[in-house]
Design an enzyme around this catalytic site. Structure first.
Site, mmCIF file in Angstrom:
data_model
loop_
_atom_site.group_PDB
_atom_site.id
_atom_site.type_symbol
_atom_site.label_atom_id
_atom_site.label_comp_id
_atom_site.label_asym_id
_atom_site.label_seq_id
_atom_site.Cartn_x
_atom_site.Cartn_y
_atom_site.Cartn_z
ATOM 1 N N SER A 61 0.831 -1.205 0.000
ATOM 2 C CA SER A 61 0.000 0.000 0.000
ATOM 3 C C SER A 61 0.866 1.255 0.000
ATOM 4 O O SER A 61 2.041 1.230 0.359
ATOM 5 C CB SER A 61 -0.894 0.027 1.235
ATOM 6 O OG SER A 61 -1.586 -1.190 1.359
HETATM 7 N N1 SAH Z 1 -0.916 -4.929 4.018
HETATM 8 C C1 SAH Z 1 -0.088 -5.204 2.847
HETATM 9 C C2 SAH Z 1 -0.765 -4.896 1.524
HETATM 10 C C3 SAH Z 1 -1.836 -5.846 1.264
HETATM 11 S S1 SAH Z 1 -2.271 -6.140 -0.415
HETATM 12 C C4 SAH Z 1 1.249 -4.531 2.947
HETATM 13 O O1 SAH Z 1 1.502 -3.843 3.940
HETATM 14 O O2 SAH Z 1 2.072 -4.733 2.048
HETATM 15 C C5 SAH Z 1 -3.646 -7.193 -0.070
HETATM 16 C C6 SAH Z 1 -3.280 -8.593 0.359
HETATM 17 O O3 SAH Z 1 -4.484 -9.229 0.734
HETATM 18 C C7 SAH Z 1 -2.657 -9.434 -0.754
HETATM 19 O O4 SAH Z 1 -1.402 -9.895 -0.371
HETATM 20 C C8 SAH Z 1 -3.658 -10.580 -0.929
HETATM 21 O O5 SAH Z 1 -3.038 -11.833 -1.188
HETATM 22 C C9 SAH Z 1 -4.347 -10.603 0.423
HETATM 23 N N2 SAH Z 1 -5.678 -11.213 0.436
HETATM 24 C C10 SAH Z 1 -6.710 -11.051 -0.435
HETATM 25 N N3 SAH Z 1 -7.767 -11.796 -0.048
HETATM 26 C C11 SAH Z 1 -7.403 -12.440 1.093
HETATM 27 C C12 SAH Z 1 -8.058 -13.351 1.980
HETATM 28 N N4 SAH Z 1 -9.313 -13.781 1.784
HETATM 29 N N5 SAH Z 1 -7.381 -13.795 3.052
HETATM 30 C C13 SAH Z 1 -6.091 -13.404 3.297
HETATM 31 N N6 SAH Z 1 -5.430 -12.546 2.498
HETATM 32 C C14 SAH Z 1 -6.075 -12.066 1.411
#
Ligand code: SAH
Length: 214
Positions: A61
């Site tokens: 992000s």
């Molecule tokens: N917080 C992260 C950015 C997240 S991007 C950072 O600091 O870099 C969103 C993430 O959510 C992705 O890695 C994706 O794989 C995960 N994601 C999406 N759906 C999900 C689910 N149902 N359970 C767990 N993770 C999930």
């Protein structure tokens, strides 16, 4: 890639100018070097206020969004926090400086493995990682003081609402995955849940099941 003094100044300046004003959050973001969470070519841009691609087609992000979400969570040093969407691990690392324990879940095993390696290198011993579909939460560890979801859902997932303590706060982007979403803050009260709209955001979608590499 590690930050130069000038990188750091610009990074903190951008955070402040976008509304990250909580001094504890700013200190945590100064301590955790975002460059360690980005591999390859894009690591050169780690200190710019923009989202960047990471493995598995996901994104780290934008730093100001990490700051604003962390601030909205109003973290307390005694808190047990659940993060859904580990991604690069950056948000979890920032939180780990502000609370007692962070549980972070991602559906991609590779992302969890890579994030865990950075947590170990930084000696962040209060983060527990897990590969799972986070939309079910972590019933074994519930309830949580704070929950942060870093992928967009159409509605705040019911199991996560149920795993929030009374008095607890959840921050979650809601809306269609291909549109601008709204960052929502949910407070659980004795009587139910209070919802507050914070700002427009854009996140990758919260998907069902485990990622293909798992
Ligand atoms: N917080 C992260 C950015 C997240 S991007 C950072 O600091 O870099 C969103 C993430 O959510 C992705 O890695 C994706 O794989 C995960 N994601 C999406 N759906 C999900 C689910 N149902 N359970 C767990 N993770 C999930």
């Amino acid at each position: 890639m590690t930050a130069s003094a000038e990188d750091k100044m610009q990074f903190l300046f951008a955070l402040r100018s976008r509304g990250v004003t909580d001094s504890r959050v700013l200190t945590a973001m100064e301590e955790i070097d975002r460059g360690l969470f980005i591999r390859g070519l894009f690591s050169e841009r780690a200190y710019e206020d923009m989202p960047l691609p990471i493995a598995c087609g996901q994104t780290i992000s934008q730093p100001s969004v990490v700051g604003l979400m962390t601030q909205a969570l109003d973290p307390d040093p005694r808190d047990k926090v659940l993060e859904i969407g580990t991604g690069s691990g950056y948000q979890a690392a920032v939180l780990s400086k502000l609370v007692r324990r962070v549980y972070t879940v991602d559906r991609h095993r590779r992302l969890v493995r890579e994030a865990r390696a950075v947590f170990e290198a930084l000696d962040l011993g209060n983060i527990t990682t897990m590969t799972a579909d986070g939309s079910h939460g972590l019933p074994d560890q519930a309830p949580f003081d704070r929950i942060i979801v870093t992928a967009a859902a159409e509605d705040p997932p019911g199991p996560l609402l149920a795993q929030l303590k009374i008095g607890g706060i959840m921050v979650v982007p809601v809306g269609q995955s291909d549109a601008v979403q709204t960052l929502i803050r949910v407070r659980r009260t004795d009587a139910g849940y209070d919802y507050e709209e914070l700002r427009p955001v854009r996140f990758v979608p919260l998907l069902e099941g485990l990622g293909k590499d798992a």
